[in-house]
Design an enzyme around this catalytic site. Sequence first.
Site, short mmCIF file in Angstrom:
data_model
loop_
_atom_site.label_atom_id
_atom_site.label_comp_id
_atom_site.label_asym_id
_atom_site.label_seq_id
_atom_site.Cartn_x
_atom_site.Cartn_y
_atom_site.Cartn_z
CB SER A 1 -0.85 -0.01 1.27
OG SER A 1 -1.45 1.24 1.46
CE1 TYR B 1 -3.88 -2.65 5.67
CE2 TYR B 1 -3.41 -0.32 5.27
CZ TYR B 1 -3.68 -1.59 4.80
OH TYR B 1 -3.75 -1.81 3.43
CE LYS C 1 -1.52 -4.40 3.33
NZ LYS C 1 -1.82 -5.72 2.81
P1 NAD Z 1 -11.00 -6.76 1.27
O1 NAD Z 1 -11.20 -6.76 2.73
O2 NAD Z 1 -12.16 -6.48 0.39
O3 NAD Z 1 -10.36 -8.16 0.81
C1 NAD Z 1 -9.48 -8.88 1.63
C2 NAD Z 1 -9.97 -10.32 1.67
O4 NAD Z 1 -9.09 -11.08 2.51
C3 NAD Z 1 -11.38 -10.45 2.26
O5 NAD Z 1 -12.19 -11.19 1.36
C4 NAD Z 1 -11.17 -11.20 3.57
O6 NAD Z 1 -12.26 -12.04 3.87
C5 NAD Z 1 -9.88 -11.97 3.29
N1 NAD Z 1 -9.10 -12.31 4.48
C6 NAD Z 1 -8.69 -11.48 5.47
N2 NAD Z 1 -8.00 -12.18 6.39
C7 NAD Z 1 -7.96 -13.48 5.97
C8 NAD Z 1 -7.40 -14.68 6.49
N3 NAD Z 1 -6.76 -14.69 7.66
N4 NAD Z 1 -7.55 -15.82 5.78
C9 NAD Z 1 -8.23 -15.84 4.61
N5 NAD Z 1 -8.78 -14.73 4.07
C10 NAD Z 1 -8.66 -13.56 4.75
O7 NAD Z 1 -9.82 -5.74 0.94
P2 NAD Z 1 -9.32 -5.15 -0.46
O8 NAD Z 1 -9.69 -3.73 -0.49
O9 NAD Z 1 -9.71 -6.05 -1.54
O10 NAD Z 1 -7.74 -5.23 -0.21
C11 NAD Z 1 -6.97 -6.33 -0.63
C12 NAD Z 1 -5.55 -6.13 -0.15
O11 NAD Z 1 -5.05 -4.88 -0.67
C13 NAD Z 1 -5.42 -6.05 1.37
O12 NAD Z 1 -4.22 -6.71 1.72
C14 NAD Z 1 -5.30 -4.57 1.62
O13 NAD Z 1 -4.58 -4.30 2.80
C15 NAD Z 1 -4.56 -4.08 0.40
N6 NAD Z 1 -4.82 -2.68 0.08
C16 NAD Z 1 -6.10 -2.24 -0.08
C17 NAD Z 1 -6.33 -0.89 -0.36
C18 NAD Z 1 -7.74 -0.36 -0.54
O14 NAD Z 1 -7.93 0.84 -0.54
N7 NAD Z 1 -8.73 -1.20 -0.72
C19 NAD Z 1 -5.26 0.02 -0.49
C20 NAD Z 1 -3.97 -0.49 -0.33
C21 NAD Z 1 -3.75 -1.82 -0.04
C1 UD1 Z 2 -6.85 5.59 3.82
C2 UD1 Z 2 -5.94 5.03 4.89
C3 UD1 Z 2 -4.75 4.35 4.22
C4 UD1 Z 2 -5.24 3.26 3.27
C5 UD1 Z 2 -6.19 3.91 2.25
C6 UD1 Z 2 -6.79 2.92 1.30
C7 UD1 Z 2 -6.20 6.48 6.85
C8 UD1 Z 2 -5.56 7.50 7.70
N1 UD1 Z 2 -5.50 6.12 5.77
O1 UD1 Z 2 -6.10 6.47 3.05
O2 UD1 Z 2 -3.91 3.77 5.19
O3 UD1 Z 2 -4.14 2.69 2.58
O4 UD1 Z 2 -7.27 4.55 2.96
O5 UD1 Z 2 -7.59 2.01 2.00
O6 UD1 Z 2 -7.28 5.98 7.13
N2 UD1 Z 2 -12.09 11.92 3.34
C9 UD1 Z 2 -13.07 12.81 3.73
N3 UD1 Z 2 -14.21 12.29 4.26
C10 UD1 Z 2 -14.43 10.96 4.41
C11 UD1 Z 2 -13.42 10.05 4.00
C12 UD1 Z 2 -12.26 10.58 3.48
O7 UD1 Z 2 -12.91 14.01 3.60
O8 UD1 Z 2 -15.49 10.55 4.90
C13 UD1 Z 2 -10.84 12.47 2.74
C14 UD1 Z 2 -9.58 12.10 3.49
O9 UD1 Z 2 -9.26 13.06 4.45
C15 UD1 Z 2 -8.56 12.05 2.33
C16 UD1 Z 2 -9.38 11.60 1.13
O10 UD1 Z 2 -10.73 11.88 1.46
O11 UD1 Z 2 -8.07 13.35 2.06
C17 UD1 Z 2 -9.24 10.11 0.85
O12 UD1 Z 2 -9.51 9.38 2.04
P1 UD1 Z 2 -9.55 7.76 2.08
O13 UD1 Z 2 -10.42 7.28 1.00
O14 UD1 Z 2 -9.86 7.36 3.47
O15 UD1 Z 2 -8.07 7.35 1.68
P2 UD1 Z 2 -6.65 7.75 2.37
O16 UD1 Z 2 -6.82 8.79 3.39
O17 UD1 Z 2 -5.71 8.05 1.27
#
Ligand code: NAD
Ligand code: UD1
Length: 361
Positions: free
Chosen positions: A124, A148, A152
């Site tokens: 991430s 969290y 990572k």
């Molecule tokens: P998500 O929660 O939708 O998907 C994660 C999946 O992993 C879920 O289906 C959950 O049931 C499964 N899971 C969690 N723990 C488990 C375990 N112990 N055993 C088996 N399955 C398990 O999340 P996502 O948004 O699809 O994210 C996927 C990956 O990308 C995650 O590692 C997350 O940290 C990373 N990531 C997500 C974002 C984002 O904004 N969505 C941003 C950066 C990184």
């Molecule tokens: C957040 C997480 C980051 C994670 C990423 C993707 C925090 C501090 N950071 O990042 O670790 O990798 O999500 O899952 O939680 N915002 C509003 N109102 C809201 C929600 C968000 O104004 O209700 C603003 C935030 O201040 C930010 C932007 O929207 O400026 C994006 O927010 P968000 O979608 O939560 O992503 P990140 O902050 O980048």
Amino acid sequence: MPILVTGGAGYIGSHTCVELLNAGYEIIVLDNLLNSKRESLNRISEITGKSFPFYKINLLNEGEIEQVFIENDIEAVIHFAGLKAVGESVRLPLRYYHNNITGTINLLNIMKKYDVNRLVFSSSATVYGMPEKVPISEEFPLKALNPYGRTKLMIEEILKDLFESDPNWSIALLRYFNPIGAHESGTIGEDPNGIPNNLMPFITQVAIGKMPELSVFGNDYQTADGTGVRDYIHVTDLAKGHLKALEKVASSQEIEAYNLGTGKGYSVLEMVEAFEVATGVPVPYKVVSPRPGDAAICFADASKAKRELQWTAEKSLRDMCEDSWRWQYNNPNGFDKNLIATGTGNPHLSKSGDFFNTKIE
Ligand code: NAD
Ligand code: UD1
């Protein structure tokens, strides 16, 4: 030989499964459905017209993971499974360390035992902490700001040590910026539990009437309009980046980190406006205090992924808004078909419902 997708029922995993199947890969999905629904797997099959094996398994159970490797000759692993809520990780750090780190170590132990050494890992942009400047390139200093983020960062370090110990491994660390949007069919998308933490799911829930208004977290940042700026990337573009990373780990022996972002930043107010323009649905908002731990501006230098993976994001901000809304509108309660819609009846819904059958200029 199949690709094992851990966390394949989740938001990014399900979109990646669609792209893998469409590209002709065989896949196996492993997920314990902790933060996802089985229905997302049905929808992957509906979209692609293909079926695939699913193992409802917890990565904390090494014996169960081993069973998957005994029963299948796995080519490579894309590892999405993990917990991802920042606030929850601050409250429950041990749960996060145990699930994300122990789960990953269990997976790696079994991969090593069965000589599977190609891995694509979901990292991430959070590993950059509070970046001192933008755009952010892969060489920037790394720093975690919460448990969290630390999981990572720690997993990245573990994977680097593993590669040092055995250069037969080939590992891509994909540092995602802000994934939003949904599959263009509107049948899979992000399905947050409870009140969404992230901006786009919050906007769509306000638009559908589940939340009265968006809280904009601060308007006093050093940005053009004072609100936070992020690099939003369409989840389908992100999914396609995994296929490129898979090709890379198949053809090289290295560990490399890649930013997956668009290289463009948009402020919160620009996002609200883009959503309103794309969908015709208003998003009322109020400005509240900044969220602790939020950076002012965060966007990627995505040139390494372009150079080394031949990958760039292609979809526009309008695509991201339209697809997020199509998913939310068609599935007001996410994958849970049994729930009655709880929306308050946004007066613009019928208009915007027609919108998806109409070509909008
Ligand atoms: P998500 O929660 O939708 O998907 C994660 C999946 O992993 C879920 O289906 C959950 O049931 C499964 N899971 C969690 N723990 C488990 C375990 N112990 N055993 C088996 N399955 C398990 O999340 P996502 O948004 O699809 O994210 C996927 C990956 O990308 C995650 O590692 C997350 O940290 C990373 N990531 C997500 C974002 C984002 O904004 N969505 C941003 C950066 C990184
Ligand atoms: C957040 C997480 C980051 C994670 C990423 C993707 C925090 C501090 N950071 O990042 O670790 O990798 O999500 O899952 O939680 N915002 C509003 N109102 C809201 C929600 C968000 O104004 O209700 C603003 C935030 O201040 C930010 C932007 O929207 O400026 C994006 O927010 P968000 O979608 O939560 O992503 P990140 O902050 O980048």
